[in-house]
Write a protein that holds these residues in place. Structure first.
Motif, PDB file in Angstrom:
ATOM      1  N   ALA A 188     -40.088  17.310 -72.714  1.00  0.00           N
ATOM      2  CA  ALA A 188     -41.243  17.802 -73.466  1.00  0.00           C
ATOM      3  C   ALA A 188     -41.514  19.275 -73.133  1.00  0.00           C
ATOM      4  O   ALA A 188     -41.856  20.075 -74.020  1.00  0.00           O
ATOM      5  N   MET A 189     -41.346  19.637 -71.866  1.00  0.00           N
ATOM      6  CA  MET A 189     -41.517  21.037 -71.477  1.00  0.00           C
ATOM      7  C   MET A 189     -40.460  21.914 -72.147  1.00  0.00           C
ATOM      8  O   MET A 189     -40.765  23.020 -72.617  1.00  0.00           O
ATOM      9  N   LEU A 190     -39.205  21.436 -72.222  1.00  0.00           N
ATOM     10  CA  LEU A 190     -38.153  22.190 -72.899  1.00  0.00           C
ATOM     11  C   LEU A 190     -38.459  22.362 -74.373  1.00  0.00           C
ATOM     12  O   LEU A 190     -38.157  23.413 -74.963  1.00  0.00           O
ATOM     13  N   ASP A 191     -39.052  21.338 -74.994  1.00  0.00           N
ATOM     14  CA  ASP A 191     -39.457  21.465 -76.398  1.00  0.00           C
ATOM     15  C   ASP A 191     -40.475  22.585 -76.565  1.00  0.00           C
ATOM     16  O   ASP A 191     -40.379  23.396 -77.503  1.00  0.00           O
ATOM     17  N   ARG A 192     -41.453  22.638 -75.648  1.00  0.00           N
ATOM     18  CA  ARG A 192     -42.459  23.695 -75.743  1.00  0.00           C
ATOM     19  C   ARG A 192     -41.846  25.070 -75.501  1.00  0.00           C
ATOM     20  O   ARG A 192     -42.208  26.055 -76.169  1.00  0.00           O
ATOM     21  N   ILE A 193     -40.902  25.145 -74.555  1.00  0.00           N
ATOM     22  CA  ILE A 193     -40.239  26.420 -74.296  1.00  0.00           C
ATOM     23  C   ILE A 193     -39.424  26.857 -75.513  1.00  0.00           C
ATOM     24  O   ILE A 193     -39.397  28.043 -75.880  1.00  0.00           O
ATOM     25  N   THR A 194     -38.747  25.902 -76.163  1.00  0.00           N
ATOM     26  CA  THR A 194     -37.968  26.225 -77.366  1.00  0.00           C
ATOM     27  C   THR A 194     -38.855  26.788 -78.455  1.00  0.00           C
ATOM     28  O   THR A 194     -38.514  27.784 -79.115  1.00  0.00           O
ATOM     29  N   VAL A 195     -39.991  26.132 -78.677  1.00  0.00           N
ATOM     30  CA  VAL A 195     -40.922  26.618 -79.695  1.00  0.00           C
ATOM     31  C   VAL A 195     -41.412  28.027 -79.354  1.00  0.00           C
ATOM     32  O   VAL A 195     -41.487  28.918 -80.226  1.00  0.00           O
ATOM     33  N   ALA A 196     -41.736  28.249 -78.076  1.00  0.00           N
ATOM     34  CA  ALA A 196     -42.223  29.568 -77.657  1.00  0.00           C
ATOM     35  C   ALA A 196     -41.130  30.627 -77.835  1.00  0.00           C
ATOM     36  O   ALA A 196     -41.419  31.751 -78.277  1.00  0.00           O
ATOM     37  N   ARG A 197     -39.884  30.286 -77.514  1.00  0.00           N
ATOM     38  CA  ARG A 197     -38.792  31.245 -77.677  1.00  0.00           C
ATOM     39  C   ARG A 197     -38.560  31.568 -79.144  1.00  0.00           C
ATOM     40  O   ARG A 197     -38.297  32.724 -79.500  1.00  0.00           O
ATOM     41  N   ARG A 198     -38.656  30.560 -79.991  1.00  0.00           N
ATOM     42  CA  ARG A 198     -38.489  30.817 -81.422  1.00  0.00           C
ATOM     43  C   ARG A 198     -39.577  31.743 -81.944  1.00  0.00           C
ATOM     44  O   ARG A 198     -39.312  32.668 -82.722  1.00  0.00           O
TER      45      ARG A 198
END
Length: 462
Positions: free
Chosen positions: A236-246
């Motif tokens: 779930a943290m990686l999902d949030r990081i992915t969204v932030a990077r995008r």
């Protein structure tokens, strides 16, 4: 060394061990403590039990002889079983009668030992007093009428008891270490199996970096324990990081794209003003700043696109020797000579990547090398297994080992490169690494003694 210092040293050494090793050590320490306590208790109980059994046997023999003495019968010799020694001693300490194993002239015990034995205390005497080896445990009971009192002394050899305790002690000293070794092996395997999901999470996390696919996630164990919950939380943290990077890439790309038009307009107006002779030297001075801003915006846009792993790569086979020759041709008028190492041209070395991105990555490295070199820059390549390593070497002042990884961070410029006219924006090396990782490669810096060497790793298969 004080106790506090020793304790701190032990804690520091334990902290350097793996969780698996620490758990095994703690578990073995507990098991070893329990085994030691249990072994000591077993040894003490068994020794006491054997001693009481031996004492009971001797007391039973003494009481039987005392009954005979009380009834007025004084058997001679006194009947005994096994290797027991029995004597009947009168009040003056003389031997009245005894078993065939007893001395008829000298009492087995001294007057003091006799008093202690009659009081119920444990008395051990040498077997040599009765011509036997080892030691004898003595029991004494009173017998006869009060007017003519006797003491019946019975002694039993302690050899069997001592042999049994020695055997038990030897077994405990041998069995405990073997048992601990077996338990250590079992604990190591069991703890390893219990921590296997954690190790899988670690390996999965190590694989995920800037060059990984944004959809890559950690493996979730098919259980309902804490490790499964941890993996779910990390994903779930990686999902949030992915969204932030995008969002970050989109912002940088949009901002860079929107800045292009006003910068182009400003450049046009300054060029027109310069041709018309308006503003004196101001248009020429401002054009340099506009060029730097335009380069910075282009670099930001390129970096944002390089970070986008979803972009179609359109990879193809690239001849490394031809690639180096092309890069060399771009620097014929450079500050210092840029040349390809002898023997590279014509060598069959190919990589699988986007040619334009490789040219840009190598150009960035050569730009840095030319900026800092004293006499020249050398391009070289070598095949290493299923990879090709391209090296860009200069003979400049080099970079300290602790800074060689930091220079790949965005907008990082070392102290000697802070001058804008000579240092650049601090995006060249980050762009180089992003482009290479996008094509399955990477770059590292190492000492060239003197100077610096940039080593580019490229794949030979697509």
């Amino acid at each position: 060394m004080t106790d506090h210092a020793r304790s701190r040293t032990v804690r520091h050494r334990l902290a350097r061990l793996s969780i698996r090793a620490r758990l095994m050590l703690v578990g073995l320490a507990g098991v070893a403590g329990a085994l030691v306590i249990g072994g000591v208790l077993l040894y003490a109980v068994l020794t006491a039990s054997l001693g009481r059994s031996l004492e009971g046997t001797a007391r039973a023999s003494a009481q039987q002889v005392a009954l005979l003495v009380d009834s007025g019968r004084m058997p001679d010799p006194v009947p005994v079983s096994g290797s027991q020694v029995v004597q009947v001693i009168d009040a003056a300490g003389r031997v009245v009668t005894g078993s065939v194993t007893a001395d008829r002239l000298t009492a087995l015990v001294t007057p003091d030992e006799l008093r202690r034995a009659l009081a119920g205390l444990q008395v051990i005497v040498p077997g040599s007093r009765s011509g036997l080896s080892g030691r004898l445990q003595v029991v004494a009971v009173p017998a006869g009428p009060a007017a003519r009192a006797y003491s019946v002394v019975a002694a039993a050899p302690t050899a069997d008891v001592e042999q049994s305790t020695r055997t038990l002690r030897t077994l405990l000293l041998w069995i405990f270490p073997l048992l601990l070794a077996v338990l250590a092996l079992i604990a190591w395997r069991v703890i390893g199996a219990a921590l296997a999901p954690v190790e899988a999470l670690r390996r999965g996390a190590a694989r995920i970096d800037e060059s990984s696919s944004e959809s890559e996630r950690l493996p979730v164990p098919p259980t309902s324990d804490e490790v499964s919950a941890l993996a779910t939380t990390l994903n779930a943290m990686l999902d949030r990081i992915t969204v932030a990077r995008r969002k970050q890439r989109a912002f940088v790309a949009d901002a860079a794209h929107e800045l292009r038009s006003p910068l182009a307009s400003m450049r046009t107006q300054l060029e027109v003003a310069q041709r018309l002779g308006e503003g004196g030297d101001l248009p020429a001075d401002l054009l340099g700043d506009v060029d730097r801003l335009t380069t910075l915006v282009d670099d930001l846009l390129l970096l944002a696109r390089a970070d986008d792993a979803a972009t179609n790569r359109q990879s193809s086979a690239v001849d490394v020797a031809e690639l180096l020759s092309e890069v060399e041709g771009r620097y014929r008028g450079a500050r210092v000579p840029v040349r390809v190492a002898p023997g590279i041209v014509g060598r069959d070395m190919q990589t699988w990547a986007r040619r334009g991105e490789l040219v840009r990555a190598l150009t960035n490295l050569v730009d840095n090398a030319v900026r800092h070199a004293r006499t020249g820059v050398v391009l070289d390549a070598v095949a290493v297994g299923h990879q090709v390593e391209v090296m860009v070497s200069d003979d400049g002042h080099g970079i300290r080992a602790e800074d060689r990884e930091r220079v790949f961070d965005r907008f990082t410029r070392l102290d000697e490169a802070r001058d804008r006219d000579t240092g650049g924006s601090g995006l060249g090396l980050p762009i180089t690494r992003a482009l290479l990782r996008r094509n399955g490669g990477d770059v590292r810096l190492e000492d060239a003694a003197p100077g610096l060497r940039a080593v580019v790793r490229l794949l030979t298969e697509g």
